[in-house]
Write an enzyme that holds these catalytic residues in place. Structure first.
Site, PDB file in Angstrom:
ATOM      1  N   LYS A  39      68.885  36.565   7.640  1.00  0.00           N
ATOM      2  CA  LYS A  39      68.562  35.190   7.253  1.00  0.00           C
ATOM      3  C   LYS A  39      69.453  34.217   8.036  1.00  0.00           C
ATOM      4  O   LYS A  39      70.497  34.623   8.578  1.00  0.00           O
ATOM      5  CB  LYS A  39      68.760  35.019   5.741  1.00  0.00           C
ATOM      6  CG  LYS A  39      70.200  35.226   5.277  1.00  0.00           C
ATOM      7  CD  LYS A  39      70.288  35.350   3.768  1.00  0.00           C
ATOM      8  CE  LYS A  39      71.720  35.561   3.326  1.00  0.00           C
ATOM      9  NZ  LYS A  39      71.818  35.959   1.916  1.00  0.00           N
ATOM     10  N   HIS A 171      71.817  41.515  -7.089  1.00  0.00           N
ATOM     11  CA  HIS A 171      72.823  40.963  -6.173  1.00  0.00           C
ATOM     12  C   HIS A 171      74.123  40.752  -6.941  1.00  0.00           C
ATOM     13  O   HIS A 171      74.103  40.276  -8.075  1.00  0.00           O
ATOM     14  CB  HIS A 171      72.297  39.638  -5.611  1.00  0.00           C
ATOM     15  CG  HIS A 171      73.062  39.121  -4.435  1.00  0.00           C
ATOM     16  ND1 HIS A 171      73.417  39.895  -3.361  1.00  0.00           N
ATOM     17  CD2 HIS A 171      73.531  37.874  -4.155  1.00  0.00           C
ATOM     18  CE1 HIS A 171      74.067  39.150  -2.471  1.00  0.00           C
ATOM     19  NE2 HIS A 171      74.154  37.929  -2.934  1.00  0.00           N
ATOM     20  N   TYR A 271      90.668   9.883  17.572  1.00  0.00           N
ATOM     21  CA  TYR A 271      90.352   8.944  16.491  1.00  0.00           C
ATOM     22  C   TYR A 271      91.397   9.032  15.380  1.00  0.00           C
ATOM     23  O   TYR A 271      91.890  10.121  15.050  1.00  0.00           O
ATOM     24  CB  TYR A 271      89.011   9.302  15.854  1.00  0.00           C
ATOM     25  CG  TYR A 271      87.795   9.066  16.715  1.00  0.00           C
ATOM     26  CD1 TYR A 271      87.470   7.787  17.177  1.00  0.00           C
ATOM     27  CD2 TYR A 271      86.941  10.116  17.033  1.00  0.00           C
ATOM     28  CE1 TYR A 271      86.329   7.577  17.935  1.00  0.00           C
ATOM     29  CE2 TYR A 271      85.791   9.918  17.782  1.00  0.00           C
ATOM     30  CZ  TYR A 271      85.488   8.646  18.236  1.00  0.00           C
ATOM     31  OH  TYR A 271      84.364   8.449  18.972  1.00  0.00           O
ATOM     32  N   CYS A 318      86.241  15.484  17.614  1.00  0.00           N
ATOM     33  CA  CYS A 318      85.194  14.470  17.756  1.00  0.00           C
ATOM     34  C   CYS A 318      83.826  15.150  17.683  1.00  0.00           C
ATOM     35  O   CYS A 318      83.729  16.356  17.515  1.00  0.00           O
ATOM     36  CB  CYS A 318      85.345  13.741  19.085  1.00  0.00           C
ATOM     37  SG  CYS A 318      87.017  13.130  19.411  1.00  0.00           S
ATOM     38  N   ASP A 320      81.603  15.643  20.075  1.00  0.00           N
ATOM     39  CA  ASP A 320      81.253  16.466  21.235  1.00  0.00           C
ATOM     40  C   ASP A 320      82.459  17.031  21.966  1.00  0.00           C
ATOM     41  O   ASP A 320      82.296  17.756  22.946  1.00  0.00           O
ATOM     42  CB  ASP A 320      80.450  15.621  22.234  1.00  0.00           C
ATOM     43  CG  ASP A 320      79.304  14.909  21.561  1.00  0.00           C
ATOM     44  OD1 ASP A 320      78.571  15.580  20.821  1.00  0.00           O
ATOM     45  OD2 ASP A 320      79.167  13.683  21.739  1.00  0.00           O
TER      46      ASP A 320
HETATM   47  C1  LIG Z   1      72.731  37.016   1.706  1.00  0.00           C
HETATM   48  C2  LIG Z   1      72.410  38.170   0.840  1.00  0.00           C
HETATM   49  C3  LIG Z   1      72.935  39.445   1.123  1.00  0.00           C
HETATM   50  C4  LIG Z   1      74.011  39.683   2.149  1.00  0.00           C
HETATM   51  O1  LIG Z   1      75.232  39.186   1.632  1.00  0.00           O
HETATM   52  P1  LIG Z   1      76.608  39.470   2.415  1.00  0.00           P
HETATM   53  O2  LIG Z   1      77.659  38.944   1.504  1.00  0.00           O
HETATM   54  O3  LIG Z   1      76.537  38.707   3.698  1.00  0.00           O
HETATM   55  O4  LIG Z   1      76.680  40.924   2.640  1.00  0.00           O
HETATM   56  C5  LIG Z   1      72.471  40.511   0.381  1.00  0.00           C
HETATM   57  N1  LIG Z   1      71.571  40.323  -0.612  1.00  0.00           N
HETATM   58  C6  LIG Z   1      71.074  39.116  -0.934  1.00  0.00           C
HETATM   59  C7  LIG Z   1      70.108  38.981  -2.050  1.00  0.00           C
HETATM   60  C8  LIG Z   1      71.482  37.996  -0.224  1.00  0.00           C
HETATM   61  O5  LIG Z   1      71.004  36.799  -0.547  1.00  0.00           O
END
Ligand SMILES: *Cc1c(COP(=O)(O)O)cnc(C)c1O
Length: 388
Positions: A39, A171, A271, A318, A320
């Site tokens: 992703k 997760h 800056y 900055c 760039d």
């Molecule tokens: C992003 C994600 C992962 C990977 O997570 P890491 O901490 O980069 O290993 C795995 N499972 C789900 C559902 C995620 O959204």
């Protein structure tokens, strides 16, 4: 693209990716297969080339967080199954079917909407059931009070027309943390995951693919491999657990010294005049700034690596450009390459200084920074994400 090459670029070492893939597969043992999390353009590393390499290495699955990311991979000829982890509006079911994307289903409501759309289109949408075991983001809640209702809901979802339930997953919230409390929480989450799978099996509902291990779990709980494991950040050789696992950073963000200045003492730089020289100072001006992804919060904090030593950033970064101290580095001149993050200058350290995580810094490397891909020690592709 040539004109930008000697400005700022990101070298993507696909040999390091191969190394990390092999180390992680070895760690999880022979059963579990690799699901590559690509992703966000593979955390800024370039999803197409990373996915191609993972496919060639034998990964089983890929994961993205929206349908456009999946379409990009299919357009590049990636054939691996792709799991869409995130929220997809049911109106995009047609694209999911056309791109052969597996969709995460996070509630009965979302399942009904996907089912209705898939039926209308005459297709069958592959789905993985998402369990919320303690992250409180997406998924069927698996805590004690909600367990029975979620069990019933998942059974109903798996009987819906137009859906092909293939997997079930969860997760973790703190699998990368070592404290006793975090370990207890991760074990609790895993117990809820297994309890729900067992309860579903007792009801005759079986899934071919069970998965839960993100990077933190791959590092700290290799026994959680199940059928697939889903490491993201450690695949790229970064994050606070990468070094202990012997992984190698895949990205080296590089730039060149564009100009060298000799400043007298008591001269302010950039800056806001937040840096003032106290001695004659040799300053390098670099063509990289926050619009390239070098966060401004790193002003006066970060450094670039040169073969002769580190050069600290002076004053504000900055849009760039930024300035670095080359005093005492007489061999670093106009045209010298320096490393902003990479194997010599860990993005993990920059993230700590910026009060964030390495994920955010590699994702921030912007579209005007070309990615240069290396495989088997040779440059194999260059990619610039700016519109032609
Ligand atoms: C992003 C994600 C992962 C990977 O997570 P890491 O901490 O980069 O290993 C795995 N499972 C789900 C559902 C995620 O959204």
């Amino acid at each position: 693209m040539e004109s930008t090459l000697k400005r700022t670029w990101a070298e993507i070492d696909l040999d390091a990716l191969e190394h990390n893939y092999k180390v992680l597969c070895g760690r999880m043992g022979p059963g579990p297969r690799f699901l590559g999390v690509v992703k966000a353009d593979a955390y800024g590393h370039g999803a197409v080339e990373v996915s191609r390499t993972l496919e060639e290495l034998g990964a089983a699955y890929l994961a993205v967080s929206n349908v456009d990311e999946a379409r990009e991979l299919r357009g590049a000829g990636i054939g691996l199954p792709i799991l869409q982890l995130g929220l997809t509006p049911a109106e995009q079911t047609e694209q999911l079917l056309a791109q052969r994307v597996t969709q995460a289903v996070w509630s009965e409501r979302s399942a009904l909407a996907f089912s209705r759309e898939a039926e209308r289109l005459g297709g069958r949408l592959k789905v993985h059931i998402k369990l919320d075991t303690g992250m409180s983001r997406l998924g069927f809640p698996c805590d004690e009070p909600d367990f029975a209702a979620s069990l019933e809901a998942i059974c109903r979802v798996c009987a819906l027309p137009g859906l092909e339930p293939e997997g079930i997953f969860t997760h973790f919230a703190v699998s990368d943390e070592d404290s006793g409390e975090s370990r207890d929480y991760t074990l609790l989450q895993h117990r809820r995951f297994e309890d729900m799978i067992r309860a579903l099996e007792e009801r005759g509902v079986h899934f071919a693919l069970h998965h839960c291990a993100n990077s933190g779990a791959a590092a700290g709980y290799p026994q959680f491999g199940h059928d697939l494991f889903r490491p993201g950040i450690v695949t790229y050789g970064i994050g606070h657990q990468a070094d202990a696992l012997g992984l190698r950073p895949v990205m080296a963000l590089k730039t060149v010294v564009g100009a060298v200045r000799e400043l007298p003492p008591d001269t302010t730089v950039s800056y806001g005049r937040t840096f003032r020289t106290t001695q004659p100072t040799r300053v390098g001006v670099l063509p990289i700034g926050y619009a390239d992804g070098l966060h401004r919060v790193l002003s006066n904090q970060w450094r670039v690596w040169t073969p002769d030593g580190f050069a600290p950033i002076l004053g504000r970064i900055c849009m760039d450009m930024c300035m670095v101290d080359l005093t005492g580095l007489p061999h670093v001149n106009e045209g010298s390459e320096v490393e902003v993050y990479g194997p010599h200058n860990s993005v993990n350290d920059a993230a700590r200084l910026a009060g964030t995580i390495s994920y955010e810094l590699t994702c921030a490397v912007s579209k005007r920074v070309p990615r240069i891909y290396h495989r088997h020690g040779q440059e194999i592709a260059r990619e610039l994400l700016l519109r032609e």
